[in-house]
Design a protein around this motif. Structure first.
Motif, PDB file in Angstrom:
ATOM      1  N   VAL A   1       0.945  -3.712   0.954  1.00 25.04           N
ATOM      2  CA  VAL A   1       2.222  -3.715   0.230  1.00 25.04           C
ATOM      3  C   VAL A   1       2.799  -5.122   0.241  1.00 25.04           C
ATOM      4  O   VAL A   1       2.871  -5.777   1.290  1.00 25.04           O
ATOM      5  CB  VAL A   1       3.215  -2.726   0.870  1.00 25.04           C
ATOM      6  CG1 VAL A   1       4.591  -2.854   0.234  1.00 25.04           C
ATOM      7  CG2 VAL A   1       2.696  -1.299   0.744  1.00 25.04           C
TER       8      VAL A   1
ATOM      9  N   PRO B   1       6.247  -6.390  -0.265  1.00 28.38           N
ATOM     10  CA  PRO B   1       7.618  -5.876  -0.449  1.00 28.38           C
ATOM     11  C   PRO B   1       8.472  -6.753  -1.339  1.00 28.38           C
ATOM     12  O   PRO B   1       9.378  -6.246  -2.010  1.00 28.38           O
ATOM     13  CB  PRO B   1       8.159  -5.824   0.982  1.00 28.38           C
ATOM     14  CG  PRO B   1       7.333  -6.785   1.756  1.00 28.38           C
ATOM     15  CD  PRO B   1       5.975  -6.778   1.126  1.00 28.38           C
TER      16      PRO B   1
ATOM     17  N   ARG C   1       7.339  -5.937  -4.734  1.00 26.10           N
ATOM     18  CA  ARG C   1       7.362  -4.478  -4.889  1.00 26.10           C
ATOM     19  C   ARG C   1       6.092  -3.978  -5.588  1.00 26.10           C
ATOM     20  O   ARG C   1       6.145  -3.274  -6.597  1.00 26.10           O
ATOM     21  CB  ARG C   1       8.616  -4.025  -5.631  1.00 26.10           C
ATOM     22  CG  ARG C   1       9.894  -4.241  -4.828  1.00 26.10           C
ATOM     23  CD  ARG C   1      11.108  -3.704  -5.563  1.00 26.10           C
ATOM     24  NE  ARG C   1      12.321  -3.930  -4.767  1.00 26.10           N
ATOM     25  CZ  ARG C   1      13.557  -3.702  -5.219  1.00 26.10           C
ATOM     26  NH1 ARG C   1      13.737  -3.245  -6.451  1.00 26.10           N
ATOM     27  NH2 ARG C   1      14.593  -3.931  -4.442  1.00 26.10           N
TER      28      ARG C   1
ATOM     29  N   ALA D   1       4.274   2.163   2.068  1.00 29.43           N
ATOM     30  CA  ALA D   1       5.415   1.731   1.255  1.00 29.43           C
ATOM     31  C   ALA D   1       6.745   2.025   1.939  1.00 29.43           C
ATOM     32  O   ALA D   1       7.681   1.217   1.890  1.00 29.43           O
ATOM     33  CB  ALA D   1       5.360   2.415  -0.109  1.00 29.43           C
TER      34      ALA D   1
ATOM     35  N   HIS E   1       8.662  -0.282   4.198  1.00 31.50           N
ATOM     36  CA  HIS E   1       9.513  -1.297   3.562  1.00 31.50           C
ATOM     37  C   HIS E   1      10.626  -0.657   2.732  1.00 31.50           C
ATOM     38  O   HIS E   1      11.257  -1.335   1.914  1.00 31.50           O
ATOM     39  CB  HIS E   1       8.662  -2.208   2.671  1.00 31.50           C
ATOM     40  CG  HIS E   1       7.519  -2.844   3.397  1.00 31.50           C
ATOM     41  ND1 HIS E   1       7.664  -3.949   4.204  1.00 31.50           N
ATOM     42  CD2 HIS E   1       6.200  -2.512   3.458  1.00 31.50           C
ATOM     43  CE1 HIS E   1       6.496  -4.296   4.715  1.00 31.50           C
ATOM     44  NE2 HIS E   1       5.587  -3.431   4.279  1.00 31.50           N
TER      45      HIS E   1
ATOM     46  N   LEU F   1      10.221   1.587   0.370  1.00 35.02           N
ATOM     47  CA  LEU F   1       9.750   1.645  -1.009  1.00 35.02           C
ATOM     48  C   LEU F   1       8.860   2.870  -1.224  1.00 35.02           C
ATOM     49  O   LEU F   1       8.363   3.476  -0.277  1.00 35.02           O
ATOM     50  CB  LEU F   1       8.963   0.376  -1.351  1.00 35.02           C
ATOM     51  CG  LEU F   1       9.711  -0.955  -1.206  1.00 35.02           C
ATOM     52  CD1 LEU F   1       8.747  -2.127  -1.342  1.00 35.02           C
ATOM     53  CD2 LEU F   1      10.831  -1.056  -2.237  1.00 35.02           C
TER      54      LEU F   1
ATOM     55  N   THR G   1       6.298   4.863  -4.673  1.00 45.05           N
ATOM     56  CA  THR G   1       5.891   4.985  -6.079  1.00 45.05           C
ATOM     57  C   THR G   1       5.601   6.452  -6.336  1.00 45.05           C
ATOM     58  O   THR G   1       5.253   7.187  -5.398  1.00 45.05           O
ATOM     59  CB  THR G   1       4.662   4.110  -6.388  1.00 45.05           C
ATOM     60  OG1 THR G   1       4.540   3.951  -7.813  1.00 45.05           O
ATOM     61  CG2 THR G   1       3.378   4.694  -5.832  1.00 45.05           C
TER      62      THR G   1
ATOM     63  N   ARG H   1       3.550  -0.253  -9.138  1.00 46.61           N
ATOM     64  CA  ARG H   1       4.935  -0.720  -9.032  1.00 46.61           C
ATOM     65  C   ARG H   1       5.659   0.155  -8.015  1.00 46.61           C
ATOM     66  O   ARG H   1       5.481   1.382  -7.979  1.00 46.61           O
ATOM     67  CB  ARG H   1       5.605  -0.596 -10.399  1.00 46.61           C
ATOM     68  CG  ARG H   1       7.033  -1.058 -10.472  1.00 46.61           C
ATOM     69  CD  ARG H   1       7.627  -0.772 -11.839  1.00 46.61           C
ATOM     70  NE  ARG H   1       6.943  -1.495 -12.910  1.00 46.61           N
ATOM     71  CZ  ARG H   1       6.135  -0.938 -13.813  1.00 46.61           C
ATOM     72  NH1 ARG H   1       5.897   0.374 -13.771  1.00 46.61           N
ATOM     73  NH2 ARG H   1       5.568  -1.650 -14.754  1.00 46.61           N
ATOM     74  N   LEU H   2       6.477  -0.459  -7.169  1.00 47.06           N
ATOM     75  CA  LEU H   2       7.232   0.255  -6.145  1.00 47.06           C
ATOM     76  C   LEU H   2       8.734   0.198  -6.428  1.00 47.06           C
ATOM     77  O   LEU H   2       9.212  -0.723  -7.092  1.00 47.06           O
ATOM     78  CB  LEU H   2       6.960  -0.347  -4.767  1.00 47.06           C
ATOM     79  CG  LEU H   2       5.509  -0.302  -4.267  1.00 47.06           C
ATOM     80  CD1 LEU H   2       5.366  -1.124  -2.999  1.00 47.06           C
ATOM     81  CD2 LEU H   2       5.066   1.141  -4.023  1.00 47.06           C
ATOM     82  N   TYR H   3       9.447   1.195  -5.878  1.00 54.84           N
ATOM     83  CA  TYR H   3      10.897   1.294  -6.059  1.00 54.84           C
ATOM     84  C   TYR H   3      11.564   1.538  -4.710  1.00 54.84           C
ATOM     85  O   TYR H   3      10.973   2.162  -3.817  1.00 54.84           O
ATOM     86  CB  TYR H   3      11.245   2.465  -6.987  1.00 54.84           C
ATOM     87  CG  TYR H   3      10.589   2.402  -8.333  1.00 54.84           C
ATOM     88  CD1 TYR H   3      11.188   1.736  -9.406  1.00 54.84           C
ATOM     89  CD2 TYR H   3       9.357   3.017  -8.550  1.00 54.84           C
ATOM     90  CE1 TYR H   3      10.581   1.691 -10.649  1.00 54.84           C
ATOM     91  CE2 TYR H   3       8.737   2.971  -9.795  1.00 54.84           C
ATOM     92  CZ  TYR H   3       9.354   2.307 -10.838  1.00 54.84           C
ATOM     93  OH  TYR H   3       8.743   2.256 -12.063  1.00 54.84           O
ATOM     94  N   PRO H   4      12.824   1.095  -4.577  1.00 53.46           N
ATOM     95  CA  PRO H   4      13.571   1.450  -3.355  1.00 53.46           C
ATOM     96  C   PRO H   4      13.851   2.956  -3.338  1.00 53.46           C
ATOM     97  O   PRO H   4      14.494   3.483  -4.254  1.00 53.46           O
ATOM     98  CB  PRO H   4      14.867   0.648  -3.479  1.00 53.46           C
ATOM     99  CG  PRO H   4      14.611  -0.388  -4.525  1.00 53.46           C
ATOM    100  CD  PRO H   4      13.598   0.190  -5.454  1.00 53.46           C
TER     101      PRO H   4
END
Length: 470
Positions: free
Chosen positions: A102, A104, A107, A124, A127, A129, A131, A207-210
């Motif tokens: 990852v 961070p 992201r 994820a 951090h 995060l 997906t 792609r990662l998201y909070p």
């Protein structure tokens, strides 16, 4: 002992360069290596290649081509149709390749193709995060993503395939390629929903998201005789639900679990299932009316961690049980469709047969139908019949019931299925054309370009032009 279909000298050369493990039918671990999640699948490949890295995948594809071997590809091994394992050919097994890294700051998660969603979630969430994955964390990343990927964040962040940034893939000619919006963009388009038709993905970049660590889950369980009132309340809720909420209505039997009184096991019930990924207080307020429809038998929802929420159904989907799942998309949940559904669920032959309606829309529907291979973006609901049992003597009856129910519900759908829940892919040409709709011709073109001989055909198979006669 090596099968006669494989040239001995070529095999020796291949084996000498292979960095993973090659498993033959007379090896001690062969039976364990060939098994997949669905216990209905019982196939015996001539060779299992447990790859250690992408170079092993390249070597395996080239060796299979040289020896004209049927190839199946195992990621997590969880597809209900058992595409991961073939008879008499070669299983290219990615399950040892599970590294998740990852970044961070950017992201982005870089995920090897043997990883399970539990691996991605843990890496994820370290951090803060996430997906979009599936609804069972033991599901393989590869199969779920290539078929679309419907999970608990679908309405806010879309499908798993919608959050792909790039892949690394070995195509049928034995070449390593990278595919993204900028590189091999036609291939990248097809991989987002087109299944395993186009090669063996070795790495996915997401792609990662909070998200989290706290979320709110929805899981009240009501008596079966309250099904209509619960469904009506949920249907009204879905009309105005915020995109942070992804919910479903289901009919099931209370599963066996040590935390549930034994006298309740198998009791027919209706239930609501879902997750809210916004502020906890807002989620609790939003879900409360759905928890107050009647007097629940149990209520397993509430604030929890994202990791715990993702693992909530894991123990009810055990390896080696028997599974048969079919699905349909519904543009609307009409009263007539509900009547048909209720007439069938009253005759369920097994309490573990789960009937579930997932609310779609939101971010899923905002992606254009032609933007990825995945179709049915505008459907508001996905209807799924998830058959599960443990006694082989029940298989014929349970499968027949699922098929009959699916046929009865088909009149309310365009005939397209979620390709990760296709039964055993019966009547494949019609099934895949119906499921991919206007995207089918483009999929055929991409298949013809990258796999003109249909080398990869143990999948939701799109035939190249040479085999379709187009």
């Amino acid at each position: 002992m090596m099968t006669k279909a494989i040239d001995t000298e070529r095999f020796r050369t291949y084996a000498d360069s292979f960095e993973g493990q090659l498993v033959l039918p007379d090896a001690e671990g062969y039976d364990a290596a060939r098994k997949v999640w669905n216990g209905l699948i019982d196939r015996r490949p001539a060779l299992i290649a447990r790859c250690a890295n992408a170079d092993d995948v390249v070597r395996s594809v080239r060796f299979a081509r040289e020896n004209n071997l049927l190839v199946s590809v195992r990621g997590g091994g969880h597809h209900v149709a058992g595409y991961a394992v073939c008879d008499e050919g070669m299983m290219i097994d990615m399950s040892a390749m599970r590294t998740v890294t990852v970044d961070p700051g950017a992201r982005i998660a870089r995920v090897q193709a043997g990883a399970l969603w539990a691996d991605v979630d843990a890496a994820a969430q370290a951090h803060g995060l996430a997906t979009p994955g599936g609804e069972v964390s033991l599901t393989g990343v590869a199969g779920l993503t290539l078929g679309g990927g419907v999970g608990y964040m679908r309405r806010k962040y879309g499908l798993s395939c919608d959050n792909l940034l790039a892949v690394e893939i070995v195509t049928a000619d034995g070449q390593w390629r990278r595919a993204s919006e900028r590189e091999n963009s036609d291939l990248f388009w097809a991989l987002r929903g087109g299944g395993g038709n186009f090669g063996i993905v070795t790495v996915f970049e997401f792609r990662l998201y909070p998200v989290g660590p706290q979320v709110v889950t929805l899981n009240p369980i009501y008596p079966f005789d309250q099904s209509r009132s619960v469904l009506e309340t949920w249907r009204r809720f879905a009309e105005t639900a915020p995109e942070e909420a992804s919910t479903s209505f289901g009919i099931w039997g209370i599963p066996e679990h040590p935390d549930i009184p034994a006298e309740l096991h198998g009791t027919p019930v209706c239930l609501l299932d879902g997750m809210f990924i916004g502020p906890v207080e807002q989620g609790e307020t939003l879900f409360q009316p759905l928890r107050d429809v009647g007097e629940p038998i149990l209520d397993l929802g509430g604030p929890t961690t994202y990791l715990e929420a993702q693992q909530g159904f894991d123990e009810f989907m055990q390896d080696g049980d028997l599974y048969y799942w079919k699905s349909l998309y519904l543009d609307q949940l009409s009263n007539e469709a509900v009547d048909t559904m209720m007439s069938w669920v009253k005759r369920r032959p097994n309490p573990r047969l789960l009937v579930i309606i997932r609310h779609l829309g939101g971010a899923v529907s905002r992606v254009a139908e032609s933007a990825t291979a995945y179709q049915n973006r505008k459907a508001q609901f996905m209807f799924s019949i998830d058959g599960a049992w443990s006694d082989p003597a029940e298989s014929e009856r349970n499968i027949a019931w699922v098929r009959g129910f699916w046929e009865a519900m088909n009149r309310y759908s365009n005939g397209g299925v979620y390709v990760n829940f296709p039964g055993f892919g019966e009547n494949p040409q019609h099934l895949w054309q119906s499921s991919y709709g206007n995207n089918y011709r483009k999929l055929v073109a991409v298949k013809t370009k990258y796999d003109p001989t249909n080398f990869f055909r143990m999948n939701q198979n799109i035939k190249p032009v040479a085999q379709t006669g187009n």
